[in-house]
Design a protein around this motif. Sequence first.
Motif, short mmCIF file in Angstrom:
data_model
loop_
_atom_site.label_atom_id
_atom_site.label_comp_id
_atom_site.label_asym_id
_atom_site.label_seq_id
_atom_site.Cartn_x
_atom_site.Cartn_y
_atom_site.Cartn_z
N LEU A 17 79.26 -3.90 -57.29
CA LEU A 17 78.39 -3.52 -56.18
C LEU A 17 79.17 -3.57 -54.88
N PRO A 19 78.25 -1.93 -51.35
CA PRO A 19 77.24 -1.11 -50.67
C PRO A 19 77.79 0.04 -49.84
N LYS A 22 78.24 4.15 -51.81
CA LYS A 22 76.81 4.23 -52.02
C LYS A 22 76.38 4.36 -53.47
N VAL A 25 75.32 1.24 -55.54
CA VAL A 25 74.03 0.59 -55.33
C VAL A 25 73.09 0.90 -56.49
#
Length: 233
Positions: A17, A19, A22, A25
């Motif tokens: 992960l 963020p 993108k 996510v």
Amino acid sequence: MTLIYPIASNAAHPPRLSPAYKSTVKRSPQKPLIPMRHTLSELTGPVYGHQTVRENDHDLTIQHKGEPLGERIIVHGHVLDEDGRGVPNTLLEVWQANACGRYIHVVDQHPAPLDPNFTGAGRTQSDANGYYKFVTIKPGAYPWGNHHNAWRPSHIHFSVFGHAFVSRLVTQMYFPGDPLFPFDPIFNSVTDEKARLRMISAFDLENTRPEWALCYRFEIVLRGRSATPMETK
């Protein structure tokens, strides 16, 4: 993807992960992973692809009738263990965009020309000392829609296989001095600065072929403190 070697600290490898990147996510696990025990066939074979590596599969510039457009380059180095010893008979595969930053893939529809003489994929096997070499075209940068005015630095994807298809490590090789490094969330998902630098190839003047091709050296370290950052998903 199954990792076949103990690897360095989490800071040296991109997390599932990130963020700023993108798509992670939505695709990163939201619950603890459940280990799945491999069957005998997954652990012992088939030795994926080794027997079909042909003599010139390492040269991406001679796969078609004509020469591809762009800057011809040599990319070489070693597959190494944590003690700097070469890992012999390792299958390596590469894939990349062409000189204009375009992949031959239905999803890639950005307005850059395809090259009918460049597929962008090759393979080779390391020798008894872990040495490998590819001849290819330097890939171009390309837009990827992650954020406003998002462009990926020029890079080549590397896949390193163990003794079966599930024994596979994947990383990306970048080129020195790329101005897009500070703006790329994939490159910067590796939070350890020293580890990020291990994804950048070194210009190798000594092995440049005069009037034919520049050369870059990229050492792939499978484990230990100097491990090359690998994708962990």
